[in-house]
Write a protein that holds these residues in place. Structure first.
Motif, PDB file in Angstrom:
ATOM      1  N   PRO A   1       4.322 -13.167  -7.368  1.00  0.00           N
ATOM      2  CA  PRO A   1       4.455 -12.942  -8.555  1.00  0.00           C
ATOM      3  C   PRO A   1       4.464 -11.356  -8.817  1.00  0.00           C
ATOM      4  CG  PRO A   1       2.567 -14.476  -8.336  1.00  0.00           C
ATOM      5  CD  PRO A   1       3.249 -14.036  -6.875  1.00  0.00           C
ATOM      6  N   GLY A   2       5.419 -11.039  -9.633  1.00  0.00           N
ATOM      7  CA  GLY A   2       5.629  -9.335  -9.984  1.00  0.00           C
ATOM      8  C   GLY A   2       6.886  -9.096  -9.039  1.00  0.00           C
ATOM      9  N   GLY A   3       7.407  -9.973  -7.938  1.00  0.00           N
ATOM     10  CA  GLY A   3       8.555  -9.623  -7.429  1.00  0.00           C
ATOM     11  C   GLY A   3       9.680  -9.722  -8.211  1.00  0.00           C
ATOM     12  N   LEU A   4      11.074  -9.327  -7.305  1.00  0.00           N
ATOM     13  CA  LEU A   4      12.202  -9.538  -8.085  1.00  0.00           C
ATOM     14  C   LEU A   4      13.125 -10.302  -7.209  1.00  0.00           C
ATOM     15  CD1 LEU A   4      12.614  -5.762  -9.398  1.00  0.00           C
ATOM     16  CD2 LEU A   4      12.035  -7.716 -10.652  1.00  0.00           C
ATOM     17  N   ILE A   5      14.017 -10.969  -8.107  1.00  0.00           N
ATOM     18  CA  ILE A   5      15.179 -11.450  -7.494  1.00  0.00           C
ATOM     19  C   ILE A   5      16.394 -11.082  -7.980  1.00  0.00           C
ATOM     20  CG2 ILE A   5      16.368 -13.650  -6.789  1.00  0.00           C
ATOM     21  CD1 ILE A   5      13.603 -15.208  -7.521  1.00  0.00           C
ATOM     22  N   VAL A   6      17.149 -10.605  -6.965  1.00  0.00           N
ATOM     23  CA  VAL A   6      18.751 -10.015  -7.724  1.00  0.00           C
ATOM     24  C   VAL A   6      19.540 -10.802  -6.973  1.00  0.00           C
ATOM     25  CG1 VAL A   6      20.071  -7.983  -7.585  1.00  0.00           C
ATOM     26  CG2 VAL A   6      17.410  -7.693  -7.621  1.00  0.00           C
ATOM     27  N   VAL A   7      20.433 -11.311  -7.765  1.00  0.00           N
ATOM     28  CA  VAL A   7      21.628 -11.998  -7.414  1.00  0.00           C
ATOM     29  C   VAL A   7      23.115 -11.251  -7.868  1.00  0.00           C
ATOM     30  CG1 VAL A   7      22.990 -14.147  -7.669  1.00  0.00           C
ATOM     31  CG2 VAL A   7      20.490 -14.137  -7.741  1.00  0.00           C
ATOM     32  N   ASP A   8      24.018 -10.986  -6.768  1.00  0.00           N
ATOM     33  CA  ASP A   8      25.157 -10.229  -7.130  1.00  0.00           C
ATOM     34  C   ASP A   8      26.157 -10.976  -7.331  1.00  0.00           C
ATOM     35  OD1 ASP A   8      26.357  -7.731  -7.186  1.00  0.00           O
ATOM     36  OD2 ASP A   8      26.789  -7.644  -5.026  1.00  0.00           O
ATOM     37  N   ASN A   9      27.262 -10.309  -8.305  1.00  0.00           N
ATOM     38  CA  ASN A   9      28.609 -10.975  -8.553  1.00  0.00           C
ATOM     39  C   ASN A   9      28.421 -12.379  -9.486  1.00  0.00           C
ATOM     40  OD1 ASN A   9      28.997 -10.388  -5.184  1.00  0.00           O
ATOM     41  ND2 ASN A   9      30.097  -9.390  -6.658  1.00  0.00           N
ATOM     42  N   VAL A  10      27.541 -12.026 -10.503  1.00  0.00           N
ATOM     43  CA  VAL A  10      27.295 -13.280 -11.593  1.00  0.00           C
ATOM     44  C   VAL A  10      28.178 -13.322 -12.679  1.00  0.00           C
ATOM     45  CG1 VAL A  10      24.859 -13.450 -10.676  1.00  0.00           C
ATOM     46  CG2 VAL A  10      25.187 -12.186 -12.642  1.00  0.00           C
ATOM     47  N   VAL A  11      29.244 -11.930 -12.857  1.00  0.00           N
ATOM     48  CA  VAL A  11      29.862 -12.213 -14.094  1.00  0.00           C
ATOM     49  C   VAL A  11      31.313 -12.631 -13.696  1.00  0.00           C
ATOM     50  CG1 VAL A  11      30.914 -10.761 -15.718  1.00  0.00           C
ATOM     51  CG2 VAL A  11      28.317 -10.663 -15.152  1.00  0.00           C
ATOM     52  N   ARG A  12      31.785 -12.213 -12.388  1.00  0.00           N
ATOM     53  CA  ARG A  12      32.994 -12.673 -11.794  1.00  0.00           C
ATOM     54  C   ARG A  12      34.192 -12.303 -12.760  1.00  0.00           C
ATOM     55  NH1 ARG A  12      31.618 -14.037  -7.506  1.00  0.00           N
ATOM     56  NH2 ARG A  12      33.820 -14.634  -6.568  1.00  0.00           N
ATOM     57  N   GLY A  13      34.272 -11.176 -13.090  1.00  0.00           N
ATOM     58  CA  GLY A  13      35.473 -10.695 -14.069  1.00  0.00           C
ATOM     59  C   GLY A  13      35.301 -11.312 -15.589  1.00  0.00           C
ATOM     60  N   GLY A  14      34.261 -11.904 -15.900  1.00  0.00           N
ATOM     61  CA  GLY A  14      34.172 -12.675 -17.148  1.00  0.00           C
ATOM     62  C   GLY A  14      34.525 -14.259 -17.154  1.00  0.00           C
ATOM     63  N   ARG A  15      34.954 -14.722 -15.814  1.00  0.00           N
ATOM     64  CA  ARG A  15      35.233 -15.848 -15.719  1.00  0.00           C
ATOM     65  C   ARG A  15      34.413 -16.935 -15.981  1.00  0.00           C
ATOM     66  NH1 ARG A  15      38.459 -16.095 -10.108  1.00  0.00           N
ATOM     67  NH2 ARG A  15      38.452 -18.474 -10.860  1.00  0.00           N
ATOM     68  N   VAL A  16      32.791 -16.561 -15.705  1.00  0.00           N
ATOM     69  CA  VAL A  16      31.886 -17.761 -15.728  1.00  0.00           C
ATOM     70  C   VAL A  16      31.794 -18.307 -17.322  1.00  0.00           C
ATOM     71  CG1 VAL A  16      30.293 -16.616 -13.787  1.00  0.00           C
ATOM     72  CG2 VAL A  16      29.953 -15.799 -16.005  1.00  0.00           C
ATOM     73  N   ILE A  17      32.083 -17.611 -18.045  1.00  0.00           N
ATOM     74  CA  ILE A  17      32.069 -18.160 -19.471  1.00  0.00           C
ATOM     75  C   ILE A  17      33.196 -19.256 -19.691  1.00  0.00           C
ATOM     76  CG2 ILE A  17      30.849 -16.143 -20.393  1.00  0.00           C
ATOM     77  CD1 ILE A  17      33.609 -15.574 -21.992  1.00  0.00           C
ATOM     78  N   ASP A  18      34.000 -19.367 -18.785  1.00  0.00           N
ATOM     79  CA  ASP A  18      35.111 -20.422 -18.958  1.00  0.00           C
ATOM     80  C   ASP A  18      34.760 -21.575 -18.167  1.00  0.00           C
ATOM     81  OD1 ASP A  18      37.530 -21.965 -19.022  1.00  0.00           O
ATOM     82  OD2 ASP A  18      38.866 -20.645 -17.914  1.00  0.00           O
ATOM     83  N   ALA A  19      34.315 -22.710 -19.035  1.00  0.00           N
ATOM     84  CA  ALA A  19      33.799 -23.821 -18.495  1.00  0.00           C
ATOM     85  C   ALA A  19      34.866 -24.757 -17.778  1.00  0.00           C
ATOM     86  CB  ALA A  19      33.258 -24.842 -19.677  1.00  0.00           C
ATOM     87  N   HIS A  20      36.342 -24.479 -17.898  1.00  0.00           N
ATOM     88  CA  HIS A  20      37.249 -25.110 -17.334  1.00  0.00           C
ATOM     89  C   HIS A  20      37.904 -24.581 -16.171  1.00  0.00           C
ATOM     90  CE1 HIS A  20      37.446 -27.424 -21.149  1.00  0.00           C
ATOM     91  NE2 HIS A  20      37.576 -26.439 -21.701  1.00  0.00           N
ATOM     92  N   ASP A  21      37.078 -23.474 -15.758  1.00  0.00           N
ATOM     93  CA  ASP A  21      37.602 -22.586 -14.608  1.00  0.00           C
ATOM     94  C   ASP A  21      37.043 -23.471 -13.275  1.00  0.00           C
ATOM     95  OD1 ASP A  21      37.576 -20.963 -12.132  1.00  0.00           O
ATOM     96  OD2 ASP A  21      37.904 -19.273 -13.783  1.00  0.00           O
ATOM     97  N   ARG A  22      37.612 -24.207 -12.642  1.00  0.00           N
ATOM     98  CA  ARG A  22      37.344 -24.895 -11.612  1.00  0.00           C
ATOM     99  C   ARG A  22      36.996 -24.217  -9.959  1.00  0.00           C
ATOM    100  NH1 ARG A  22      34.633 -27.604 -13.365  1.00  0.00           N
ATOM    101  NH2 ARG A  22      35.341 -28.413 -15.409  1.00  0.00           N
ATOM    102  N   ASP A  23      37.327 -22.914 -10.036  1.00  0.00           N
ATOM    103  CA  ASP A  23      36.971 -22.154  -8.828  1.00  0.00           C
ATOM    104  C   ASP A  23      35.354 -22.560  -8.441  1.00  0.00           C
ATOM    105  OD1 ASP A  23      35.423 -19.733  -7.687  1.00  0.00           O
ATOM    106  OD2 ASP A  23      37.647 -19.540  -7.239  1.00  0.00           O
ATOM    107  N   PRO A  24      35.244 -22.986  -7.113  1.00  0.00           N
ATOM    108  CA  PRO A  24      33.999 -23.344  -6.717  1.00  0.00           C
ATOM    109  C   PRO A  24      32.881 -22.095  -6.933  1.00  0.00           C
ATOM    110  CG  PRO A  24      35.430 -24.179  -5.121  1.00  0.00           C
ATOM    111  CD  PRO A  24      36.411 -22.980  -6.052  1.00  0.00           C
ATOM    112  N   SER A  25      33.250 -20.720  -6.654  1.00  0.00           N
ATOM    113  CA  SER A  25      32.432 -19.788  -6.803  1.00  0.00           C
ATOM    114  C   SER A  25      31.977 -19.659  -8.367  1.00  0.00           C
ATOM    115  CB  SER A  25      33.024 -18.350  -6.363  1.00  0.00           C
ATOM    116  OG  SER A  25      33.265 -18.435  -4.879  1.00  0.00           O
ATOM    117  N   VAL A  26      32.983 -19.850  -9.235  1.00  0.00           N
ATOM    118  CA  VAL A  26      32.677 -19.601 -10.666  1.00  0.00           C
ATOM    119  C   VAL A  26      31.775 -20.983 -11.040  1.00  0.00           C
ATOM    120  CG1 VAL A  26      33.563 -19.941 -13.113  1.00  0.00           C
ATOM    121  CG2 VAL A  26      34.720 -18.435 -11.232  1.00  0.00           C
TER     122      VAL A  26
END
Length: 181
Positions: free
Chosen positions: A80-105
């Motif tokens: 508790p109180g620790g941090l988790i940092v996850v890199d590359n979560v915006v992916r050039g804005g592609r994450v908001i496209d529900a139709h993008d089939r790229d496995p990383s997205v």
């Protein structure tokens, strides 16, 4: 060098060649007494960590389709109180496209949905801009590694996730500055 002498860092690496390079660099830097590189699939290496001390910081920068599973383990392995940092979560804005089939997205979308539904953390996504374009990282503060519902108390919290196909993006947990217009 900021890691105190009594501190330790564990790195999980699937590729033995990358692990060799990392170990050579750690030896050259004189840090092998504090840094350990474990080789193998992370999902096989994470369960045994439950028997060790909890982490103050977890950094996830791995195969994106597995990010939701890595995040689940990180919550359980972080104090508790620790941090988790996850890199590359915006992916050039592609994450908001529900139709993008790229496995990383798709993996990143599932990660964001998992974080939004996780009552044991509070999180924010920060966009970044640089020579490689724009991306971002997620920072989650671990409130508790165990569910409060296990103790009979269920926290009431408002969480938002990425928009589903056909929905407006105003409820998105992705910063408006990182959206493609």
């Amino acid at each position: 060098r900021a890691l105190p002498s009594e501190g330790r860092l564990i790195s999980l690496e699937i590729d033995p060649r990358h692990a060799e390079v990392a170990l050579a660099n750690l030896e050259r830097a004189g840090l092998t007494d504090r840094v350990e590189v474990r080789v193998g699939p992370a999902l096989a290496l994470l369960p045994p960590l439950m028997d060790e001390d909890r982490f103050d910081l977890v950094f996830i920068d791995a195969d994106k389709p597995s990010s939701p599973a890595y995040f689940g383990w990180a919550v359980r392995l972080t104090r508790p109180g620790g941090l988790i940092v996850v890199d590359n979560v915006v992916r050039g804005g592609r994450v908001i496209d529900a139709h993008d089939r790229d496995p990383s997205v798709q993996g990143t979308r599932r990660l964001v949905d998992s974080v939004a539904a996780e009552p044991r953390v509070k999180a924010v996504t920060l966009p970044t801009v640089g020579r490689k374009g724009y991306d971002g990282f997620l920072i989650a503060l671990v409130l508790s590694p165990t569910l409060e519902s296990d103790r009979g108390v269920v926290p009431l919290r408002s969480r938002r996730s990425l928009p589903k196909s056909g929905q407006a993006g105003s409820g998105s947990s992705v910063s408006p500055a990182s959206r493609r217009r």
